[in-house]
Design a protein around this motif. Structure first.
Motif, PDB file in Angstrom:
ATOM      1  N   LYS A  23       0.811  -1.212   0.000  1.00  0.00           N
ATOM      2  CA  LYS A  23       0.000   0.000   0.000  1.00  0.00           C
ATOM      3  C   LYS A  23       0.841   1.257   0.000  1.00  0.00           C
ATOM      4  CE  LYS A  23      -3.835  -2.251   2.413  1.00  0.00           C
ATOM      5  NZ  LYS A  23      -4.720  -2.219   3.616  1.00  0.00           N
ATOM      6  N   LYS A  24       2.110   1.112   0.254  1.00  0.00           N
ATOM      7  CA  LYS A  24       2.998   2.264   0.303  1.00  0.00           C
ATOM      8  C   LYS A  24       3.626   2.515  -1.063  1.00  0.00           C
ATOM      9  CE  LYS A  24       2.753   3.016   4.795  1.00  0.00           C
ATOM     10  NZ  LYS A  24       2.273   4.282   5.386  1.00  0.00           N
ATOM     11  N   LYS A  25       3.763   3.786  -1.405  1.00  0.00           N
ATOM     12  CA  LYS A  25       4.430   4.141  -2.645  1.00  0.00           C
ATOM     13  C   LYS A  25       5.929   3.924  -2.509  1.00  0.00           C
ATOM     14  CE  LYS A  25       1.079   7.584  -4.234  1.00  0.00           C
ATOM     15  NZ  LYS A  25       0.879   9.006  -4.628  1.00  0.00           N
ATOM     16  N   ALA A  26       6.552   3.568  -3.613  1.00  0.00           N
ATOM     17  CA  ALA A  26       8.000   3.351  -3.589  1.00  0.00           C
ATOM     18  C   ALA A  26       8.723   4.666  -3.345  1.00  0.00           C
ATOM     19  CB  ALA A  26       8.448   2.745  -4.911  1.00  0.00           C
ATOM     20  N   PRO A 145      12.307  -1.101  -6.362  1.00  0.00           N
ATOM     21  CA  PRO A 145      11.277  -0.277  -5.717  1.00  0.00           C
ATOM     22  C   PRO A 145      10.775  -0.827  -4.393  1.00  0.00           C
ATOM     23  CG  PRO A 145      10.378  -1.408  -7.636  1.00  0.00           C
ATOM     24  CD  PRO A 145      11.859  -1.618  -7.664  1.00  0.00           C
TER      25      PRO A 145
END
Length: 229
Positions: A23-26, A145
Motif C-alpha cells: 500500500k505504500k508508494k516506492a 522499488p
C-alpha cells in the motif's frame, strides 16, 4: 566531527517505506555516483580501489564497495579543474539534465576525497576542484522499488595515475586498498557490485577507442541487466 558510521549515500532524509507493504508508494531513488579507480598491476591483473563499509551502516554493511555516495545540492554549479569530456558528458546526460550530469561527476570526485583522502583534481582554499575530464562512464543501477532506501547510481571510472595523495580513510570505509580484480570478485560483495565488476572487466578488455560505443546498460529490479537506450 561527522559520524563515520552514518550512511552514505545519506539516507537519513529519505522517507523510509516498509519493503513489503504494497500500500505504500516506492521511495523515489536519490541520485548517486560511485567511482572505480583502477590501475594495471605489474602481474597483469588490474587492481581497483575499494573498501569495506562499516558494520554499523544501515545500507550495505560489511561489504566491499567502491568509493561513492549521493549527489549533494552543493555539487551543482561549483567550479572544477576541468570539465567532462564530450563523450562522458553525453552518456551522463542520457538520463539526466545537464546540471545533474556534471554534478554526478563532481560528487564522484568529492566522495573519493572524503572517503579515501585521495584527490582527483586539486584543492584551492580548502575547496575541491574536480578533474572531471579524467572520468569515463560505465553504467548505472537503480535500487529495486521494494527497498526502503533507493539510489539511482552512476558508475564512473578513473585511472589511478589521474589521482594523487595517500590513502587516508575517514572511517566510513575500512581496509581501504588496491584489490586485484579476481580477489575483489571473490570477496563479500553486494550482488550489484559483483555485476559492476563484470562490466568493468568487459570495458577494460575492449580497445580504448571502442569503449564509448558500448551499449548503454542499466541494472533494475533484482539487478537485471537491461538496455538503457
Amino acid at each position: 566531527m561527522a559520524d563515520s558510521t552514518r550512511d552514505n549515500p545519506g539516507a537519513d532524509d529519505l522517507k523510509l517505506v516498509p519493503a513489503k507493504d504494497p500500500k505504500k508508494k516506492a521511495v523515489v531513488p536519490r541520485h548517486a555516483a560511485s567511482l572505480i579507480v583502477w590501475r594495471q598491476a605489474r602481474a597483469g591483473e588490474p587492481e581497483i580501489l575499494m573498501g569495506i563499509r562499516h558494520s554499523k551502516h544501515r545500507f550495505m554493511p560489511d561489504v566491499l564497495v567502491f568509493p561513492g555516495g549521493r549527489v549533494d545540492r552543493a555539487d551543482h554549479g561549483v567550479k572544477a579543474a576541468s570539465e567532462l569530456r564530450p563523450e562522458t558528458e553525453a552518456l551522463l546526460r542520457h538520463r539526466a539534465k545537464p546540471s545533474l550530469a556534471r554534478a554526478l561527476g563532481v560528487a564522484a570526485c568529492r566522495e573519493l576525497h572524503e572517503e579515501t583522502g585521495l584527490l582527483l583534481g586539486e584543492k584551492t582554499g580548502g575547496r575541491l576542484l574536480a578533474d572531471l575530464a579524467a572520468l569515463d562512464y560505465l553504467c548505472r543501477a537503480v535500487t529495486p522499488p521494494t527497498r526502503s532506501m533507493r539510489f539511482n547510481a552512476r558508475f564512473l571510472l578513473a585511472p589511478a595515475d589521474a589521482v594523487r595523495g595517500e590513502i587516508a580513510g575517514s572511517g566510513e570505509l575500512e581496509q581501504l586498498g588496491w584489490y586485484p580484480l579476481s580477489q575483489a570478485r571473490g570477496a563479500k560483495l553486494a550482488d550489484i557490485t559483483r555485476k559492476i565488476l563484470g562490466e568493468f572487466a568487459e570495458w577494460l578488455a575492449m580497445p580504448a577507442a571502442g569503449r564509448q560505443s558500448r551499449p548503454k546498460i542499466v541494472y533494475r529490479g533484482n539487478d537485471n541487466r537491461l538496455s538503457d537506450e
